[in-house]
Design an enzyme around this catalytic site. Structure first.
Site, PDB file in Angstrom:
ATOM      1  N   SER A  61      23.807  69.699  91.993  1.00  0.00           N
ATOM      2  CA  SER A  61      24.748  70.774  91.739  1.00  0.00           C
ATOM      3  C   SER A  61      25.343  70.237  90.417  1.00  0.00           C
ATOM      4  O   SER A  61      26.021  71.465  89.857  1.00  0.00           O
ATOM      5  CB  SER A  61      25.293  71.428  92.999  1.00  0.00           C
ATOM      6  OG  SER A  61      26.799  70.921  92.831  1.00  0.00           O
ATOM      7  N   LYS A 102      32.707  70.417  92.370  1.00  0.00           N
ATOM      8  CA  LYS A 102      32.616  71.905  91.038  1.00  0.00           C
ATOM      9  C   LYS A 102      33.488  72.123  90.288  1.00  0.00           C
ATOM     10  O   LYS A 102      34.334  71.112  90.565  1.00  0.00           O
ATOM     11  CB  LYS A 102      32.111  72.879  92.272  1.00  0.00           C
ATOM     12  CG  LYS A 102      31.326  72.808  93.569  1.00  0.00           C
ATOM     13  CD  LYS A 102      30.191  73.301  93.468  1.00  0.00           C
ATOM     14  CE  LYS A 102      29.379  73.171  94.493  1.00  0.00           C
ATOM     15  NZ  LYS A 102      28.057  72.954  94.162  1.00  0.00           N
TER      16      LYS A 102
END
Length: 257
Positions: A61, A102
């Site tokens: 991701s 993230k």
């Protein structure tokens, strides 16, 4: 008497060369080098263990910044120190209660939306996200304007097409944001493979100061310097001994002539 005899003369030192290579000063300095090297080497590792924590990233991701299976070092920081553009490790119960990695794109009080001319906007400013995969859009779906609550962060993965990030939690009570206290660390570098320090996300500079890199470079320098001093100091004895033997051989050869 009937022949010429050859007499070998020993050096006044009794056959021992006490030049600079084997001198007492050299021995003292080599000992100090080893001692200082051990302090720097072990101290660097100890400092790193206190300041950083390793994590293995399980998904893609954050590609291309961090690939699946990469090993990263995250600096242990308080969530209040996190700024826009930082890549953070956090753990939030509503997101699965497992460590996740993230990028922070907005902080408390910011208004974030997407897309304007294909770019993410924060407080009405278009963000140049140079860390995204080449040719990829800032977001595949429209993000309605979200006002980030004070003390919270809006987080996106660099691989926007496959990242379960704030956009997947927009219907949550906090509009997909995460409390700063959920942050466990700020990623400074990818250490396996050895991709090095993360680049600074300069696209966020118009909105405020970016975070400064942690002390990782200084720690690595201390460890390397310590290793060099230990090896150099330890090598002094054999090198000095070889130099003495060569000097002694030259002296004997000169005396034999």
């Amino acid at each position: 008497m009937g022949g010429e005899s050859t007499t070998r003369t020993a050096p006044r030192s009794g056959g021992t060369d006490k030049g600079p290579a084997g001198g007492r000063t050299g021995q003292v300095l080599s000992g100090l080098a080893v001692a200082l090297g051990i302090v720097l080497f072990l101290g660097g590792f100890a400092w790193g263990a206190v300041v950083y924590r390793p994590y293995t990233v399980p998904t893609s991701s954050m590609t291309p910044t961090i690939d699946a299976g990469d090993r990263v070092l995250a600096q242990r920081v308080d969530g209040g120190e996190v700024k826009r553009g930082d890549v953070v490790v956090f753990k939030q119960s509503s997101w699965g209660d497992v460590p996740m990695v993230k990028r922070v794109v907005a902080v408390g009080g910011d208004k974030v939306a997407c897309c304007t001319d294909g770019k993410l906007t924060v407080n009405g400013k278009q963000i140049d996200e140079s860390y995204l995969p080449k040719g990829s859009a800032a977001e595949l779906t429209k993000i309605p304007t979200v006002t980030v609550p004070d003390g919270n962060l809006f987080l996106l993965g660099d691989e926007r097409s496959g990242s379960l990030d704030s956009t997947a939690h927009l219907t949550d009570a906090a509009n997909g944001t995460v409390p700063r206290k959920a942050v466990k660390g700020r990623v400074d570098a990818v250490v396996w493979p050895m991709n090095g320090m993360l680049e600074r996300p300069t696209g966020f500079e118009p909105l405020g100061r970016l975070s400064e890199p942690g002390p990782l470079r200084l720690i690595v320098s201390a460890v390397i310097a310590g290793a060099v001093l230990v090896l150099g100091g330890a090598a002094y004895g054999p090198i000095a001994g070889r130099a003495r033997r060569r000097a002694g051989a030259r002296t004997e050869l000169a005396g034999a002539r």
